[in-house]
Enzyme design. Structure first.
Site, PDB file in Angstrom:
ATOM      1  CE  LYS A 123      46.941  43.418  31.319  1.00 36.97           C
ATOM      2  NZ  LYS A 123      46.935  44.450  32.368  1.00 36.97           N
ATOM      3  N   GLY A 169      40.851  42.436  35.295  1.00 36.07           N
ATOM      4  CA  GLY A 169      40.611  43.142  36.543  1.00 36.07           C
ATOM      5  C   GLY A 169      39.641  42.410  37.451  1.00 36.07           C
ATOM      6  N   PRO A 224      50.452  39.475  32.094  1.00 32.28           N
ATOM      7  CG  PRO A 224      50.984  41.392  30.873  1.00 32.28           C
ATOM      8  CD  PRO A 224      49.900  40.374  31.068  1.00 32.28           C
ATOM      9  CG  MET A 225      50.932  39.816  36.882  1.00 28.58           C
ATOM     10  SD  MET A 225      50.073  38.803  38.127  1.00 28.58           S
ATOM     11  CE  MET A 225      50.179  37.182  37.344  1.00 28.58           C
ATOM     12  CB  CYS A 268      52.883  48.741  34.039  1.00 25.80           C
ATOM     13  SG  CYS A 268      53.713  48.560  35.637  1.00 25.80           S
TER      14      CYS A 268
END
Length: 344
Positions: A147, A211, A17-18, A108
């Site tokens: 996450k 990552g 997700p971004m 985030c």
């Protein structure tokens, strides 16, 4: 690998997700390029419970991108639970396919989210993080996943113990980004603690590593060296959605695919552009494609002026014409064929 009853196959590769990146058009394209599962942009819990149109629109998904996870964030138990219930019933609320699982964003690092105690800001309040997760698991019918990051900073890398606690309250998969919140996206991701979580004999849910997965070789290393069940690709997919195809092919065959040509990149850009127009209309569709178009052709020589035109043009047909120009101007030049390989 399974998350609940969702079968993602062997060694799946997921789209991270971004915010301002993983909109519906990009998710569909990444799915077509081989992503096993995709995630929405971050959906704010407070926006959902206040019926904010923008937040609700982020929950609209399609069958073309399924399975798809809706990711929510916030730092209050009551609003997070209500938002999770709305995500659980996204098909009725926002239309479309809905969601296949509810993902909680505890990762985030940006100030506007973490600075308010949400996202990776929750790493400073692990008890509250676990309480929020437990309440959501008990409130929804879909599988719930999380996450998160290694910890808040180098002195508080709590992920090994935290992973057990999150598992014990009922999550069905855990994604770990190999940095602390204070690292943001700087330095190299540290996968050693991700590997420790996976190797913990008390852990039995899928562990997804995230990552610096920027190439097929790094993807294979993540599986082979750290034993994760799945990997998640984030920034390396931006302007490079075909990375999922490259990784999948390498994992399955051990072979590196030929570098995508400029003409093939143009075809994918046009496909995403058309999806964006169909889903968001001619004004928003063009505006939201700009951030993607600026990255599709990194590395092309003498491209600055054309890039500026691509990211300032407002007429959809002119954008398509510019893309055709790119294919004609650079598409036959073999010397630029290897540009934009695994760039981030």
């Amino acid at each position: 690998m399974n998350i609940g009853n969702i079968d993602l196959g062997d060694r799946p590769v997921l789209l991270a997700p971004m915010e301002d990146v993983t909109d519906a058009s990009f998710r569909i394209l990444c799915k077509e390029c081989g992503a096993a599962m995709v995630y929405t942009e971050f959906v704010p819990s407070e926006g959902l419970i206040r019926d904010a149109a923008k937040a609700i629109a982020k929950m609209r998904t399609s069958e073309e991108e399924a399975p798809v996870a809706i990711q929510i964030y916030g730092n209050e138990i009551s609003s997070m639970v209500e938002a999770a219930k709305m995500a659980d019933h996204a098909a009725e609320i926002a239309g479309g396919h809905g969601c296949d699982l509810v993902d909680i964003n505890f990762g985030c690092p940006v100030n506007k989210i973490a600075g308010r105690g949400a996202g990776s800001g929750m790493m400073r309040e692990p008890d509250k993080m676990v309480a929020i997760t437990k309440a959501i698991v008990e409130a929804v019918g879909k599988p719930v996943t999380v996450k998160t990051r290694l910890g808040w900073d180098d002195s508080s890398k709590i992920i090994v113990e935290l992973a057990e606690r999150l598992q014990d309250v009922g999550i069905q998969a855990l994604t770990i980004h190999g940095r602390t919140r204070c690292q943001m996206y700087k330095g190299e991701a540290d996968w050693t603690l991700i590997g420790q979580v996976k190797a913990n004999p008390r852990m039995h849910i899928p562990i997804i590593g995230n990552g610096d997965i920027t190439s097929p070789e790094k993807a294979k290393e993540a599986f082979d060296r750290y034993g994760v069940d799945a990997i998640m690709v984030g920034r390396a997919s931006f302007g490079h959605p075909w990375i999922f195809r490259e990784i999948r092919h390498y994992l399955d065959t051990g072979e590196i695919l030929p570098v995508l040509s400029v003409k093939e990149r143009v075809a994918l850009a046009k496909r995403q552009m058309q999806l964006s127009l169909d889903l968001k209309g001619p004004v928003t569709g063009v505006l939201e494609m700009r951030r993607h178009l600026s990255c599709y052709f990194k590395g092309l020589p003498d491209f600055r002026d054309t890039r500026m035109k691509l990211v300032t043009e407002t007429d959809p047909q002119e954008v398509f014409a510019l893309l055709d120009y790119v294919a004609g101007r650079w598409g036959e030049d073999s010397s630029v064929a290897d540009s934009n390989v695994y760039g981030v």
